[in-house]
Design a protein around this motif. Sequence first.
Motif, mmCIF file in Angstrom:
data_model
loop_
_atom_site.group_PDB
_atom_site.id
_atom_site.type_symbol
_atom_site.label_atom_id
_atom_site.label_comp_id
_atom_site.label_asym_id
_atom_site.label_seq_id
_atom_site.Cartn_x
_atom_site.Cartn_y
_atom_site.Cartn_z
ATOM 1 N N LYS A 98 -7.682 5.965 -0.781
ATOM 2 C CA LYS A 98 -7.675 4.808 0.121
ATOM 3 C C LYS A 98 -8.460 3.644 -0.481
ATOM 4 N N ALA A 151 0.806 -1.225 0.000
ATOM 5 C CA ALA A 151 0.000 0.000 0.000
ATOM 6 C C ALA A 151 0.838 1.274 0.000
ATOM 7 N N LEU A 171 1.789 2.701 -3.306
ATOM 8 C CA LEU A 171 0.583 3.140 -4.008
ATOM 9 C C LEU A 171 0.098 4.493 -3.495
ATOM 10 N N ARG A 172 0.173 4.668 -2.173
ATOM 11 C CA ARG A 172 -0.229 5.957 -1.603
ATOM 12 C C ARG A 172 0.647 7.087 -2.132
ATOM 13 N N SER A 184 0.883 -4.331 -8.358
ATOM 14 C CA SER A 184 -0.134 -3.380 -7.890
ATOM 15 C C SER A 184 -0.099 -2.056 -8.647
ATOM 16 N N HIS A 185 1.023 -1.754 -9.272
ATOM 17 C CA HIS A 185 1.111 -0.539 -10.102
ATOM 18 C C HIS A 185 0.595 -0.801 -11.512
ATOM 19 N N VAL A 241 -6.382 2.041 -3.206
ATOM 20 C CA VAL A 241 -5.284 1.278 -2.601
ATOM 21 C C VAL A 241 -5.805 -0.043 -2.047
ATOM 22 N N ARG A 290 -6.596 -2.507 -4.882
ATOM 23 C CA ARG A 290 -5.412 -3.094 -5.544
ATOM 24 C C ARG A 290 -4.679 -4.071 -4.633
#
Length: 343
Positions: free
Chosen positions: A114, A104, A107-108, A156-157, A117, A120
């Motif tokens: 939120k 996370a 990603l943040r 996740s990206h 995030v 994902r």
Amino acid sequence: MIVLENVSKTFAVKQGKIDALKNVSLEVKKGEIFGVIGYSGAGKSTLIRCVNLLEKPTEGTVTVNGLKLTELSPGKLRESRRKIGMIFQGFNLLKTATVYDNIAIPLRLTGLSKKQVDERVSKYLNIVGLAEKQHSYPSELSGGQKQRVAIARALSHEPEVLLSDEATSALDPDTTEAILDLLLKINRELGITILLITHEMHVIQRICDKVAVMENGRVIEEGKTAQIFSAPQQETTRKFVNSLFSHKIPENVFDHLKETGHVFTLSFFGISSEQPALALVSKNFDIFPNILSGSITQLKEEPFGQLLVHLQGEDEEIKKAVDFLKKQGVHVEGVSEHDFTNQ
């Protein structure tokens, strides 16, 4: 998808300079799993770090998905890197953060909400099979689980390209198999192009569509995996291929075999591995084949096998038999005593 053109990288050291890459050109097409293999010091790690410009090439250009990264401004380069995921041998996880936060936090930093995030993190932990470990810490995970977290973080990206820097080198054989299966799943289900480096031929054999062999900063051989396995042209490539097979026989036995015929390595893949070519040799020619050792393994899409055989008979008949085998799609290579002493 990935194009390297005449890429060179020179490092300055106290003793002078080190040419880690020397005029390397490669092309990885969209959807492929492309492997780069070589011994330590071959230039593999420098090569893969040049793809996302963690190392800036001294010369040459790097293009990913149509963008020439070597010509981008620092801001544009940072933006383009979001579409290039990377996983490492050492996992690179934050020890004081949970599995959830390891995924996370990056990603943040990109500005996602939120909710985005959470979505994902959940999605990619499910893909790597670790949904139940989101509140665990890295110290509570096995090596394979840590690598899965690292893969989930990279995915996740939502990248178009995934770079793998010796991702299985620190893992035991069973865990390595599981991670390779996961990479295959990611490639097939998400359509992500994968470029990996390794010193293990088993990794190339299991999942790669194409392979490049590096030595002393150069690519010395490149092609489809089946092609490289069946007919390696360079000595280094032969050593890697032979590392999957054991064709050692005692020197005194080899000397005896030479008195009555010749020893050959027969390599075959695909449909040719299903044909009784060697049996037909004994039927059609005045030859007595003797299988000394052999094995069949599975490449990504097709079987590949190798036999060490002794063909007993007159030279003229042996030549006819070898020509016949080649016409059947079998790669035939003569073996000398030197080949055994260097395996």
